[in-house]
Design an enzyme around this catalytic site. Structure first.
Site, PDB file in Angstrom:
ATOM      1  N   HIS A 170     -15.749 -14.521  51.051  1.00  0.00           N
ATOM      2  CA  HIS A 170     -16.119 -15.340  52.205  1.00  0.00           C
ATOM      3  C   HIS A 170     -14.953 -16.229  52.637  1.00  0.00           C
ATOM      4  O   HIS A 170     -14.405 -16.975  51.828  1.00  0.00           O
ATOM      5  CB  HIS A 170     -17.313 -16.214  51.792  1.00  0.00           C
ATOM      6  CG  HIS A 170     -17.960 -16.962  52.909  1.00  0.00           C
ATOM      7  ND1 HIS A 170     -18.362 -18.268  52.778  1.00  0.00           N
ATOM      8  CD2 HIS A 170     -18.295 -16.596  54.166  1.00  0.00           C
ATOM      9  CE1 HIS A 170     -18.932 -18.667  53.898  1.00  0.00           C
ATOM     10  NE2 HIS A 170     -18.901 -17.679  54.765  1.00  0.00           N
ATOM     11  N   GLU A 190     -14.290 -11.645  54.613  1.00  0.00           N
ATOM     12  CA  GLU A 190     -14.942 -12.127  55.831  1.00  0.00           C
ATOM     13  C   GLU A 190     -14.101 -13.265  56.375  1.00  0.00           C
ATOM     14  O   GLU A 190     -13.506 -14.039  55.604  1.00  0.00           O
ATOM     15  CB  GLU A 190     -16.354 -12.637  55.499  1.00  0.00           C
ATOM     16  CG  GLU A 190     -17.179 -13.067  56.701  1.00  0.00           C
ATOM     17  CD  GLU A 190     -17.133 -14.553  57.052  1.00  0.00           C
ATOM     18  OE1 GLU A 190     -17.795 -14.950  58.010  1.00  0.00           O
ATOM     19  OE2 GLU A 190     -16.412 -15.332  56.368  1.00  0.00           O
ATOM     20  N   HIS A 230     -13.384 -21.810  61.383  1.00  0.00           N
ATOM     21  CA  HIS A 230     -14.849 -21.808  61.318  1.00  0.00           C
ATOM     22  C   HIS A 230     -15.470 -22.749  62.342  1.00  0.00           C
ATOM     23  O   HIS A 230     -16.329 -22.364  63.136  1.00  0.00           O
ATOM     24  CB  HIS A 230     -15.302 -22.192  59.905  1.00  0.00           C
ATOM     25  CG  HIS A 230     -16.794 -22.209  59.749  1.00  0.00           C
ATOM     26  ND1 HIS A 230     -17.558 -23.310  60.066  1.00  0.00           N
ATOM     27  CD2 HIS A 230     -17.660 -21.251  59.344  1.00  0.00           C
ATOM     28  CE1 HIS A 230     -18.834 -23.027  59.848  1.00  0.00           C
ATOM     29  NE2 HIS A 230     -18.932 -21.794  59.411  1.00  0.00           N
ATOM     30  N   ASP A 234     -13.773 -16.049  60.127  1.00  0.00           N
ATOM     31  CA  ASP A 234     -14.353 -16.514  61.390  1.00  0.00           C
ATOM     32  C   ASP A 234     -13.261 -16.533  62.454  1.00  0.00           C
ATOM     33  O   ASP A 234     -12.190 -17.098  62.231  1.00  0.00           O
ATOM     34  CB  ASP A 234     -14.911 -17.928  61.212  1.00  0.00           C
ATOM     35  CG  ASP A 234     -15.886 -17.996  60.058  1.00  0.00           C
ATOM     36  OD1 ASP A 234     -16.951 -17.362  60.142  1.00  0.00           O
ATOM     37  OD2 ASP A 234     -15.575 -18.681  59.046  1.00  0.00           O
ATOM     38  N   GLU A 257     -16.172 -12.196  61.686  1.00  0.00           N
ATOM     39  CA  GLU A 257     -17.293 -12.888  62.314  1.00  0.00           C
ATOM     40  C   GLU A 257     -16.803 -13.474  63.637  1.00  0.00           C
ATOM     41  O   GLU A 257     -15.915 -14.331  63.655  1.00  0.00           O
ATOM     42  CB  GLU A 257     -17.867 -13.999  61.426  1.00  0.00           C
ATOM     43  CG  GLU A 257     -19.053 -14.638  62.135  1.00  0.00           C
ATOM     44  CD  GLU A 257     -19.650 -15.851  61.447  1.00  0.00           C
ATOM     45  OE1 GLU A 257     -19.415 -16.067  60.241  1.00  0.00           O
ATOM     46  OE2 GLU A 257     -20.355 -16.601  62.150  1.00  0.00           O
TER      47      GLU A 257
HETATM   48  O1  G3P Z   1     -20.527 -14.128  58.053  1.00  0.00           O
HETATM   49  C1  G3P Z   1     -21.317 -14.707  57.083  1.00  0.00           C
HETATM   50  C2  G3P Z   1     -21.137 -16.194  57.032  1.00  0.00           C
HETATM   51  O2  G3P Z   1     -19.787 -16.496  57.126  1.00  0.00           O
HETATM   52  C3  G3P Z   1     -21.900 -16.893  58.116  1.00  0.00           C
HETATM   53  O3  G3P Z   1     -21.895 -18.272  57.987  1.00  0.00           O
HETATM   54  O4  G3P Z   1     -21.134 -20.500  58.655  1.00  0.00           O
HETATM   55  O5  G3P Z   1     -20.050 -19.367  56.746  1.00  0.00           O
HETATM   56  O6  G3P Z   1     -19.651 -18.595  59.062  1.00  0.00           O
HETATM   57  P1  G3P Z   1     -20.623 -19.212  58.124  1.00  0.00           P
HETATM   58 MG    MG Z   2     -18.428 -16.806  58.710  1.00  0.00          MG
END
Ligand code: G3P
Ligand code: MG
Length: 249
Positions: free
Chosen positions: A12, A39, A54, A41, A114
């Site tokens: 993440h 993953e 993010h 953002d 994302e």
């Molecule tokens: O993509 C999964 C997760 O990253 C979604 O929540 O707030 O960590 O971007 P967040």
């Molecule tokens: Mg995310």
């Protein structure tokens, strides 16, 4: 169901909380822990450059303040995105999607992008991120998975580049979630681990959708989801889980 080319374990924001999120340093640390899928953002600068961040604002993860998407890439690219985390990461830059693409492609790593639009920019962000992704990964067979909480961002991504795989992000199983994901032409949902169980996963699978989950940081939760048939586990705990084909802690 379509083939699912992504590893079970996905780091993440690069390496969870062990390095400054959404930086190249985080990806390198996640890779050091054995992760082969990540993953991150992605949103747009004022001049339309996709980059990793993010929050909509800068203050949590840089020394600057204000809305990030109001700044041109020439300013964003000079910001320190690591010093907030710890001294050893001071000076770590905000990476562009181009930089992360080079790193992932060179190392054969999979990526879940994302699409995280600045509020009010959903469609533009979906369109531009998908177009950049298609160009950056043009020669690669393993394409990034584009995901978003914003259906209109996914719809715009689909219109711009229909061939890229998409996933609907779900924090809760709102009414019509399955039809919504299908109508967006998604290959998967990525849902909060709290709302997933074997019944929900089987329901998605029966509809031809894969299921990944965030943010899975506890071994018991990972085992529960693995036994329930999960396809992807997005974790902050890159130092706790050993990524492989099965759940190991
Ligand atoms: O993509 C999964 C997760 O990253 C979604 O929540 O707030 O960590 O971007 P967040
Ligand atoms: Mg995310």
């Amino acid at each position: 169901m379509k083939a699912w080319p992504y590893p079970l374990w996905i780091a993440h924001r690069g390496a969870g909380k062990l390095a400054p999120e959404n930086t190249l340093a985080a990806f390198r640390l996640g890779a050091h822990h054995g992760y082969r899928a990540f993953e991150c953002d992605v949103k747009l600068s004022a001049d339309g450059v996709p980059f990793l961040l993010h929050d909509a604002t800068l203050q949590r993860t840089t020394p600057e303040t204000g809305v990030a998407s109001k700044r041109p890439w020439s300013e964003l690219s000079r910001m320190d995105a690591g010093g907030w985390h710890s001294r050893s990461f001071a000076g770590e830059p905000l990476p562009s999607l181009d930089t992360i693409a080079r790193y992932c492609i060179r190392n054969g790593f999979a990526l879940n992008i994302e699409i995280k639009p600045t509020p009010g920019h959903n469609e533009e962000t979906g369109r531009v991120v998908s177009q950049h992704t298609a160009a950056l990964w043009a020669d690669e067979s393993l394409k990034p998975l584009l995901s978003s909480f914003q259906p209109d961002a996914l719809a715009a991504a689909r219109t711009a580049v229909p061939s890229l795989p998409r996933a609907l992000l779900l924090d809760s199983l709102r009414e019509g979630w399955l039809a919504e994901a299908q109508n967006l032409g998604c290959v998967a949902i990525v849902a909060n681990c709290r709302v997933l169980d074997a019944t929900v996963i089987a329901q998605a699978h029966a509809a031809g959708l894969r299921v990944a989950s965030y943010t899975v940081n506890e071994p018991a939760e990972a085992h529960r989801l693995f036994d329930a048939g999960i396809d992807g586990l997005i974790t902050d705990a890159v130092d706790r889980f050993s990524p492989g084909s099965t759940v190991q802690v």
